[in-house]
Design an enzyme around this catalytic site. Sequence first.
Site, PDB file in Angstrom:
ATOM      1  N   ALA A  89      24.089   3.306  30.653  1.00  0.00           N
ATOM      2  CA  ALA A  89      22.934   2.572  30.670  1.00  0.00           C
ATOM      3  C   ALA A  89      23.438   1.817  29.467  1.00  0.00           C
ATOM      4  CB  ALA A  89      22.362   3.555  29.705  1.00  0.00           C
ATOM      5  N   ASP A  90      24.497   1.208  28.878  1.00  0.00           N
ATOM      6  CA  ASP A  90      25.264   0.582  28.071  1.00  0.00           C
ATOM      7  C   ASP A  90      26.419   0.542  28.240  1.00  0.00           C
ATOM      8  OD1 ASP A  90      25.158  -0.769  25.961  1.00  0.00           O
ATOM      9  OD2 ASP A  90      26.195   0.797  24.677  1.00  0.00           O
ATOM     10  N   LEU A  91      26.445  -0.440  29.371  1.00  0.00           N
ATOM     11  CA  LEU A  91      27.930  -0.937  29.715  1.00  0.00           C
ATOM     12  C   LEU A  91      28.096  -2.422  29.396  1.00  0.00           C
ATOM     13  CD1 LEU A  91      30.417  -1.008  31.822  1.00  0.00           C
ATOM     14  CD2 LEU A  91      28.585  -2.478  34.077  1.00  0.00           C
TER      15      LEU A  91
END
Length: 260
Positions: free
Chosen positions: A165-167
């Site tokens: 979700a937060d690459l």
Amino acid sequence: MNEATLKATGAGAILCDASIAAQVGEDWFDPAYWRTAAVAGGRGAAWRVQTPAGEAVLRHFRRGGSIARVLGDLYVWAGAEKTRPFREFRLLQRLQALGLPVPQPLAARYRRERLLFYRADLLTRLIPAATTLAEGLAERRIDAAAMRRVGATIARFHAAGAYHADLNAHNVLFAGATAEAPAGGAVHLIDFDRGELRADRRGWPQENLQRLHRSLRKIGAAADGEARFERELWQPLQDAYTAARQQSDNGAPPRQDRNA
């Protein structure tokens, strides 16, 4: 996959690796209990701690964005298995079972607060001698070869349906870094809060890559010029990613990081 044990506490519960269940208590989630060192990156508070199970990272879940000014580190209660730390713990276990390079989950805890809310923490095993992609870029020690390895590693996750979700550049690690080869170790992805395994692999993988692209620009990876950034850093990543995905789509397992 290591078995997990659920332990009830006075205000919530702890989910932990069964091999250390007898030792884990609520004090394990208190930074003051350990001799700690802060860990940079991410919006949550994180500390490097020495536990009886080895070195670990203790992360306290904290909201981002405008809602953080209202709720801070409080999350709405919807059941134990839907809490952020329990979901991440179980996802990390599944990713490890698939052979993907992620931190080993040690313990997760939630504490009920004010009936409708909870607070959350997660302990994962420390990846030794690691440096982040953001740190490597800041020190100008990341080259095309390192970016190709990042691209190939991300492709392995996407081929397995693993959504991050937060690459961003802070959540990509090179393990086993040395002064001579700061980006020479195996590539890992960390911080899978809100991540999941998805059967549908359409659309979101490219959105994931674009999120990383924006992150690289935000931390100044294009400071020497847009064309140079695209040619020397982003294009090698993209090429390696595409090659690995094609290999996977043709039925062959994605090639693992040669330094894994």
